[in-house]
Design a protein around this motif. Structure first.
Motif, PDB file in Angstrom:
ATOM      1  N   ARG A 291       0.834  -1.204   0.000  1.00 11.85           N
ATOM      2  CA  ARG A 291       0.000   0.000   0.000  1.00 11.85           C
ATOM      3  C   ARG A 291       0.868   1.254   0.000  1.00 11.85           C
ATOM      4  O   ARG A 291       1.962   1.260   0.572  1.00 11.85           O
ATOM      5  N   HIS A 293       2.423   4.675   1.154  1.00 12.65           N
ATOM      6  CA  HIS A 293       2.675   5.265   2.476  1.00 12.65           C
ATOM      7  C   HIS A 293       3.458   6.552   2.241  1.00 12.65           C
ATOM      8  O   HIS A 293       4.683   6.560   2.245  1.00 12.65           O
ATOM      9  N   HIS A 296       6.523   6.533  -0.019  1.00 17.27           N
ATOM     10  CA  HIS A 296       7.010   5.159  -0.113  1.00 17.27           C
ATOM     11  C   HIS A 296       5.833   4.188  -0.210  1.00 17.27           C
ATOM     12  O   HIS A 296       4.673   4.588  -0.173  1.00 17.27           O
ATOM     13  N   ASP A 297       6.163   2.916  -0.314  1.00 21.14           N
ATOM     14  CA  ASP A 297       5.163   1.852  -0.224  1.00 21.14           C
ATOM     15  C   ASP A 297       5.442   1.038   1.027  1.00 21.14           C
ATOM     16  O   ASP A 297       6.603   0.763   1.364  1.00 21.14           O
ATOM     17  N   LEU A 298       4.376   0.647   1.718  1.00 24.40           N
ATOM     18  CA  LEU A 298       4.484  -0.224   2.882  1.00 24.40           C
ATOM     19  C   LEU A 298       4.094  -1.625   2.442  1.00 24.40           C
ATOM     20  O   LEU A 298       2.975  -1.853   1.976  1.00 24.40           O
ATOM     21  N   LEU A 311       9.441  -0.829   4.262  1.00 25.31           N
ATOM     22  CA  LEU A 311       9.120   0.467   3.670  1.00 25.31           C
ATOM     23  C   LEU A 311      10.063   0.658   2.493  1.00 25.31           C
ATOM     24  O   LEU A 311      11.280   0.753   2.664  1.00 25.31           O
TER      25      LEU A 311
END
Length: 336
Positions: A291, A293, A296-298, A311
């Motif tokens: 998802r 964030h 960034h993407d988590l 992350l």
């Protein structure tokens, strides 16, 4: 300029109903610097502020302003003679006084001009005649800050001062507050439960848990070299794995982490910051979820039944399975 001095606690203990709210705490807010106290509710942060302000006695240890002893068992210098400024999350302005009068409260009668000068420092010179109910939350907090700094205190205490404000206003007010404190040369003790905020405001950072001091250090030192697993976790999301030292390292489902100085075969706890995980196409772990964030993407990963978070850059691979590399700078091993 402020008549700032250092504020130091040495072996301080505070007991309520037989329970230690503070247990042998030693730390220092250096003269003219900001000491941030970071910890969850019940960690002892606000108790430290009350003790520094003289609102409560210490049960053991001592507190000094510079070389002056202000608290020790059986000795508590009155709050009104300690010359500390206080800023609270509820602002605590006098509703029947306008902004200038609030700032001038406690100053000499001829101090309205000085009060307006302090309002100008926090960007509210044009709101001097406004009453608290006519001010926004951020404006009220600026008035409270100006009022705390106007008497040129030896130290200023801030208890979660930006709690409840929206993120944009919170960031703006935080910068205004830091600018005003540093321009005044004041020593400040800043309480927060927000790790990002603590790292942003602090010259020195003290991490507390259940009345104990976990670590006191410069912010970068605390982040890069945590004293223990709890101190590491206090400064941002981490993955945790309990294992044993074998061949000088601990093997996790996501890779080995060096364990220098720990006994071979001994129990150990691995703590890995979520940004210290690098993903490449492979088969080590299954991507369970991904998802956005902020920038960034988590990513939630699963390997050998253990779910960890990573992350990563939005440009990192989006394959269903990945290999994982643990960056040594963000991976720590402590005795179990």
């Amino acid at each position: 300029m402020s008549e700032a001095c250092s504020v130091s606690l040495s072996g301080v203990r505070r007991v309520y109903d037989g329970a230690r709210a503070l247990d042998d705490v030693t730390l220092t807010a250096p003269k003219g610097q900001v000491l941030a106290l970071l910890g969850a509710s019940g960690s002892g942060k606000s108790t430290i502020l009350r003790l520094i302000a003289g609102l409560e006695p210490v049960d053991a240890g001592e507190i000094r302003f510079g070389d002056e002893l202000v608290s020790a068992p059986g000795r508590t210098t009155p709050t009104e003679t300690r010359r500390v400024g206080m800023v609270f999350q509820d602002y605590s302005l006098f509703p029947h006084l306008n902004a200038a009068a609030n700032v001038a409260f406690g100053l000499e009668r001829s101090a309205r001009g000085e009060a307006i000068g302090w309002l100008e420092r926090v960007g509210l010179g044009n709101r001097a005649n406004a009453f608290p109910h006519e001010l926004s939350g951020g404006e009220q907090q600026r008035v409270a800050l100006a009022r705390a700094l106007a008497p040129r205190p030896r130290a200023i205490l801030l208890d979660e001062p930006f709690s409840g404000l929206d993120p944009v206003l919170r960031a703006e007010l935080r910068e205004t507050t830091l600018d005003a404190i540093r321009a005044a040369g004041a020593t400040a003790v800043f309480v927060t439960h927000d790790a990002e905020e603590a790292l942003l405001v602090a010259d020195r950072l003290a991490i507390l848990k259940k009345g104990k001091l976990l670590q006191e250090a410069a912010p970068r030192e605390a982040y890069d070299h945590p004293a223990n697993a709890d101190a590491a976790a206090a400064l941002g999301p981490v993955n945790v794995f309990d294992g044993r030292v074998e061949g000088g390292a601990v093997a996790t489902p996501y890779g080995r982490v060096a364990a220098p100085g720990l006994s071979e075969g001994g129990a150990a706890r691995v703590v890995v910051r979520i940004e210290a995980m690098t993903l490449t196409p492979g088969t080590t772990a299954r991507v369970r979820d991904r998802r956005p964030h902020v920038a960034h993407d988590l990513v939630r990963l699963e390997a050998q039944g253990l779910v960890w978070l990573a992350l990563v850059s939005p440009r990192a691979p989006t394959t269903e399975t990945v290999d994982v590399a643990l960056q040594p700078s963000g991976a720590f091993v402590f005795s179990g």
